[in-house]
Design an enzyme around this catalytic site. Structure first.
Site, PDB file in Angstrom:
ATOM      1  CB  CYS A 135     -15.442  12.289 -17.347  1.00  0.00           C
ATOM      2  SG  CYS A 135     -16.578  13.415 -18.177  1.00  0.00           S
ATOM      3  CD  GLU A 140     -11.269  11.738 -29.021  1.00  0.00           C
ATOM      4  OE1 GLU A 140     -10.351  11.728 -29.885  1.00  0.00           O
ATOM      5  OE2 GLU A 140     -11.200  11.118 -27.943  1.00  0.00           O
ATOM      6  CD  GLU A 143     -19.795   8.304 -20.336  1.00  0.00           C
ATOM      7  OE1 GLU A 143     -19.352   8.840 -21.369  1.00  0.00           O
ATOM      8  OE2 GLU A 143     -19.066   7.795 -19.478  1.00  0.00           O
ATOM      9  CG  ASN A 162     -15.407   8.640 -27.496  1.00  0.00           C
ATOM     10  OD1 ASN A 162     -15.848   7.624 -27.995  1.00  0.00           O
ATOM     11  ND2 ASN A 162     -14.120   8.816 -27.259  1.00  0.00           N
TER      12      ASN A 162
END
Ligand code: THU
Length: 140
Positions: A92, A48, A59, A46
């Site tokens: 998610c 951010e 993912e 990830n």
């Protein structure tokens, strides 16, 4: 169920990617690894951004890496997600939809929790039943 050596290899790949996560705001580091049917493995973590909605999950970054390297619909064999939390880290909703762009409902998704060694295995169809796909865009 125990993880196969191939699944464990993907856990290791995802762990390595997770170490490079840029999770400056949530402090929640996630790694992902996708194995293609031809054996190639692509990883993501990830990333951010201080404008929070711009952050991208592990993912989806792994999907992008695979696609940029030439992966097409149907090429994904399995996906492993690695997190470190009280609960498992399943993909998610947005990532489920992105995976459905490149794989059918049988895609294997394993999530592995580094905090306690627990894991779970799902199919994409388990996580995204009745997915909206390109086929649903076809108009009469
Ligand atoms: N995140 C992922 O990268 N993958 C998941 O499966 C769940 C959440 C990230 C997004 C955000 O950077 C952080 O974890 C907290 O939601």
């Amino acid at each position: 169920m125990t993880l196969s050596q191939e699944q464990l290899d993907l856990v290791e790949a995802a762990k390595g990617a997770r170490e490079n996560a840029h999770a400056a705001y949530s402090k929640f580091l996630v790694g992902a690894a996708i194995r293609l049917r031809d054996g190639r493995v692509f990883v993501g973590a990830n990333v951010e951004i201080c404008v929070f909605p711009l952050g991208v999950c592990a993912e989806r970054n792994a999907v992008a890496a695979a696609v940029v390297a030439g992966a097409k619909y149907g090429d994904f064999e399995r996906v492993v997600v690695v997190g470190h939390a009280v609960e498992l880290t399943p993909p998610c909703g947005a990532c489920r939809q992105v995976l459905a762009e490149f794989a059918d409902a049988s895609l294997e998704i394993v999530t592995y929790n580094l905090s306690n060694g627990e894991y779970a295995e799902y199919s994409l169809g388990d996580l995204l039943p009745n997915a909206f796909t390109g086929a649903n865009l076809i108009q009469p």
